[in-house]
Design a protein around this motif. Structure first.
Motif, PDB file in Angstrom:
ATOM      1  N   TYR A  19       0.830  -1.185   0.000  1.00 49.25           N
ATOM      2  CA  TYR A  19       0.000   0.000   0.000  1.00 49.25           C
ATOM      3  C   TYR A  19       0.877   1.253   0.000  1.00 49.25           C
ATOM      4  N   VAL A  20       0.320   2.346  -0.465  1.00 48.91           N
ATOM      5  CA  VAL A  20       0.963   3.637  -0.273  1.00 48.91           C
ATOM      6  C   VAL A  20       0.601   4.088   1.138  1.00 48.91           C
ATOM      7  N   SER A  21       1.596   4.282   1.956  1.00 48.20           N
ATOM      8  CA  SER A  21       1.368   4.762   3.309  1.00 48.20           C
ATOM      9  C   SER A  21       1.263   6.276   3.314  1.00 48.20           C
ATOM     10  N   ARG A  22       2.218   6.924   2.631  1.00 49.97           N
ATOM     11  CA  ARG A  22       2.192   8.383   2.562  1.00 49.97           C
ATOM     12  C   ARG A  22       3.128   8.870   1.474  1.00 49.97           C
ATOM     13  N   THR A  23       2.887  10.087   1.055  1.00 47.82           N
ATOM     14  CA  THR A  23       3.789  10.745   0.119  1.00 47.82           C
ATOM     15  C   THR A  23       4.183  12.090   0.719  1.00 47.82           C
ATOM     16  N   ASP A  24       5.425  12.420   0.556  1.00 43.99           N
ATOM     17  CA  ASP A  24       5.967  13.688   1.038  1.00 43.99           C
ATOM     18  C   ASP A  24       6.832  14.257  -0.076  1.00 43.99           C
ATOM     19  N   ASP A  26       8.795  14.244  -3.115  1.00 40.01           N
ATOM     20  CA  ASP A  26       9.385  13.174  -3.929  1.00 40.01           C
ATOM     21  C   ASP A  26       9.666  11.903  -3.134  1.00 40.01           C
ATOM     22  N   ILE A  27       9.229  11.872  -1.872  1.00 40.04           N
ATOM     23  CA  ILE A  27       9.457  10.705  -1.013  1.00 40.04           C
ATOM     24  C   ILE A  27       8.153   9.924  -0.857  1.00 40.04           C
ATOM     25  N   LEU A  28       8.249   8.624  -1.110  1.00 40.54           N
ATOM     26  CA  LEU A  28       7.104   7.718  -1.036  1.00 40.54           C
ATOM     27  C   LEU A  28       7.383   6.673   0.041  1.00 40.54           C
ATOM     28  N   THR A  29       6.428   6.494   0.935  1.00 41.99           N
ATOM     29  CA  THR A  29       6.528   5.455   1.953  1.00 41.99           C
ATOM     30  C   THR A  29       5.532   4.358   1.619  1.00 41.99           C
ATOM     31  N   TYR A  81       8.256  -1.128   6.206  1.00 39.16           N
ATOM     32  CA  TYR A  81       8.174   0.116   5.461  1.00 39.16           C
ATOM     33  C   TYR A  81       9.328   0.156   4.481  1.00 39.16           C
ATOM     34  N   LEU A  82       9.020   0.554   3.261  1.00 39.37           N
ATOM     35  CA  LEU A  82      10.038   0.867   2.276  1.00 39.37           C
ATOM     36  C   LEU A  82       9.857   2.336   1.944  1.00 39.37           C
ATOM     37  N   ILE A  83      10.891   3.118   2.192  1.00 41.13           N
ATOM     38  CA  ILE A  83      10.856   4.546   1.889  1.00 41.13           C
ATOM     39  C   ILE A  83      11.812   4.791   0.731  1.00 41.13           C
ATOM     40  N   VAL A  84      11.267   5.410  -0.315  1.00 42.61           N
ATOM     41  CA  VAL A  84      12.048   5.663  -1.531  1.00 42.61           C
ATOM     42  C   VAL A  84      11.891   7.125  -1.957  1.00 42.61           C
TER      43      VAL A  84
END
Length: 151
Positions: A19-24, A26-29, A81-84
């Motif tokens: 799932y997409v947890s959050r976007t900040d 250009d950062i996607l969690t 969590y994968l943060i990219v």
């Protein structure tokens, strides 16, 4: 204090999946849910630690290495969590799946499992990590573009 957005998600509705947890910006969690919260057993912490070491090593050596900021377990032991950075949801999914298949099929020493490399290097369980990764693949992996949980 304000209630954080992730605690506003009804965890009784979550299934295994990505799932997409959050976007900040250009950062996607990404929320990589390994079990159904409060319905299936949580991961053994030693298995999660092992998955973290193997998964992080593989991701940081993959084609998306320059995008990877973090790969690590949730405190509730139901996922990772994968943060990219500068990588979209659809592009990240195959790498999450491959990282977990690498754990599932791992042979040999666990990366970073030495006293000079890890603060709790004996806290590992490869058979349980492999089993947990296999559990992730027993049922079809579910995800959808509309599985945005919170932003």
């Amino acid at each position: 204090m304000e209630r954080i957005k992730s605690f506003s998600v009804d965890h009784r509705q979550l299934k295994k999946g990505i799932y997409v947890s959050r976007t900040d910006g250009d950062i996607l969690t990404l929320d990589v849910r390994m079990t159904e919260p409060n319905n299936e057993p949580a991961m053994d912490p030693k298995a999660a630690h092992t998955i973290e070491h193997i998964g992080a090593t593989w991701l940081r050596n993959s084609e998306i290495a320059r995008h990877v900021i973090y790969w690590g377990p949730m405190g509730c032991m139901t996922g990772f969590y994968l943060i990219v950075r500068d990588l979209d949801f659809e592009a990240a999914i195959p790498y999450v799946k491959e990282a977990l298949s690498v754990v599932r099929d791992w042979e040999g020493p666990i990366p970073g499992a030495a006293p000079e490399e890890c603060g709790n290097y004996t806290y590992m369980d490869l058979p349980k990590a492999e089993s947990r990764s296999l559990h992730y693949y027993r049922d079809p992996l579910s995800y959808a573009e509309k599985n945005v949980m919170w932003i």
